[in-house]
Design a protein around this motif. Structure first.
Motif, PDB file in Angstrom:
ATOM      1  N   LEU A 115      20.795  -5.665  15.898  1.00  0.00           N
ATOM      2  CA  LEU A 115      21.854  -6.238  16.802  1.00  0.00           C
ATOM      3  C   LEU A 115      21.347  -5.977  18.231  1.00  0.00           C
ATOM      4  O   LEU A 115      21.021  -4.913  18.749  1.00  0.00           O
ATOM      5  CB  LEU A 115      23.203  -5.140  16.567  1.00  0.00           C
ATOM      6  N   ASP A 116      21.037  -6.980  18.889  1.00  0.00           N
ATOM      7  CA  ASP A 116      20.614  -6.864  20.368  1.00  0.00           C
ATOM      8  C   ASP A 116      21.577  -6.489  21.212  1.00  0.00           C
ATOM      9  O   ASP A 116      22.701  -6.217  20.882  1.00  0.00           O
ATOM     10  CB  ASP A 116      20.217  -8.361  20.874  1.00  0.00           C
ATOM     11  N   HIS A 117      21.451  -5.969  22.544  1.00  0.00           N
ATOM     12  CA  HIS A 117      22.014  -5.323  23.173  1.00  0.00           C
ATOM     13  C   HIS A 117      23.524  -6.011  23.766  1.00  0.00           C
ATOM     14  O   HIS A 117      24.482  -5.527  24.066  1.00  0.00           O
ATOM     15  CB  HIS A 117      21.408  -4.518  24.484  1.00  0.00           C
ATOM     16  N   GLY A 118      23.204  -7.272  23.783  1.00  0.00           N
ATOM     17  CA  GLY A 118      24.275  -8.043  23.878  1.00  0.00           C
ATOM     18  C   GLY A 118      25.452  -7.919  22.862  1.00  0.00           C
ATOM     19  O   GLY A 118      26.918  -8.264  23.367  1.00  0.00           O
ATOM     20  N   ASN A 119      25.093  -7.459  21.732  1.00  0.00           N
ATOM     21  CA  ASN A 119      26.135  -7.378  20.537  1.00  0.00           C
ATOM     22  C   ASN A 119      26.524  -5.834  20.582  1.00  0.00           C
ATOM     23  O   ASN A 119      27.569  -5.637  20.678  1.00  0.00           O
ATOM     24  CB  ASN A 119      25.539  -7.626  19.407  1.00  0.00           C
TER      25      ASN A 119
END
Length: 287
Positions: A115-119
């Motif tokens: 999960l990237d930080h946008g998620n």
């Protein structure tokens, strides 16, 4: 409780520092998770679409487990200690693949997770126990707003199946302006006029369901190229909007700004979106 048709959601995740300094947007996201559960029931799974997970063709990350990916640098070292270890939703990948294939849209399935930080930034606030299965969908940033909307339309049946479509990006996103005072510039700088004009245009065109203008935002919105030098941070908004349907006006749930020009607005889409503002004054933010 039985699941009602879930609205799709777009949140602005902001700077990576949002994970440490929640501010108004973080408080909103904390309240949003609670409000979704109370109004619609805990989602059975989340289809997560982030501006930071993109590919040349749509890809579902169907790993059985997810961890936080630290896809940034130069910020507070404490960010690298934050975790979000969440279950994956590999079974959901088959359903999403079927929906996209039925709409003539290609999709690939990968056994990888992450999960990237946008998620993980909004998810840590919305569902801090990391107990809701998540299926990230990498979108194609070269596709137009209308194409992103069509992708959302293909995904719309998930809303009747207890699956929350959660898109993440930023309503305004010009990092040159955001960090012109450095990575640790004043987060509470007054909003610049260009950001305010763009956010107001998006709000009013949404309320009017002016899809022609919204799809052509780069030509029609004030300061569009300034507020989005590249548009990957706004495109997830259109996927969530497509899932909500053309007949339903996008509903702004929250508006705030950090660093003077990084819009933190959040929207809900679909016939049931207004339930997220029940018992709130008309036009009020969910805070």
């Amino acid at each position: 409780m039985d699941h009602l048709r879930l609205p799709s959601i777009f949140v602005s995740h902001g700077s990576p520092m949002t994970a440490l300094e929640p501010g108004a947007a973080g408080a909103f996201m904390q309240a949003l998770g609670t409000r979704i559960d109370a109004r619609f029931g805990r989602p059975k799974a989340i289809l997560a679409i982030s501006a930071h997970t993109a590919a040349r063709a749509p890809v579902l990350l169907a790993g059985t487990r997810h961890e936080a990916v630290y896809d940034f640098g130069g910020f507070d070292p404490k960010l690298y200690t934050l975790r979000y270890d969440a279950p994956g939703a590999p079974a959901l990948a088959s359903r999403v693949t079927a929906l996209m294939s039925a709409a003539g849209l290609p999709v690939h399935v990968s056994p990888e997770g992450g999960l990237d930080h946008g998620n993980w930034t909004p998810l840590r606030y919305m569902y801090p126990d990391a107990d809701v299965p998540i299926l990230p969908l990498a979108f194609v940033p070269m596709h137009s707003p209308a194409q992103q909307f069509a992708l959302g339309q293909a995904l719309a049946p998930l809303a009747d199946e207890g699956v929350l479509i959660l898109a993440s990006g930023s309503i305004t996103h010009n990092l040159r302006r955001v960090f012109e005072h450095g990575l640790r510039g004043p987060v509470d700088r007054p909003e610049i006029a260009e950001s305010a004009a763009f956010r107001h245009w998006l709000l009013t065109r949404s309320g009017a369901r002016d899809w022609d203008a919204l799809f052509d935002y780069r030509a029609r919105a004030p300061h569009a190229a300034d507020m989005h030098p590249t548009d990957e941070h706004l495109l997830p908004w259109y996927i969530a909007a497509g899932a909500g349907g053309r007949e339903n006006a996008p509903l702004r749930l929250h508006d705030s700004v950090t660093y003077g020009s990084l819009g933190m607005d959040a929207y809900a889409f679909g016939a049931q979106a207004a339930r997220l503002l029940e018992h709130e004054p008309a036009g009020a933010a969910l805070t």
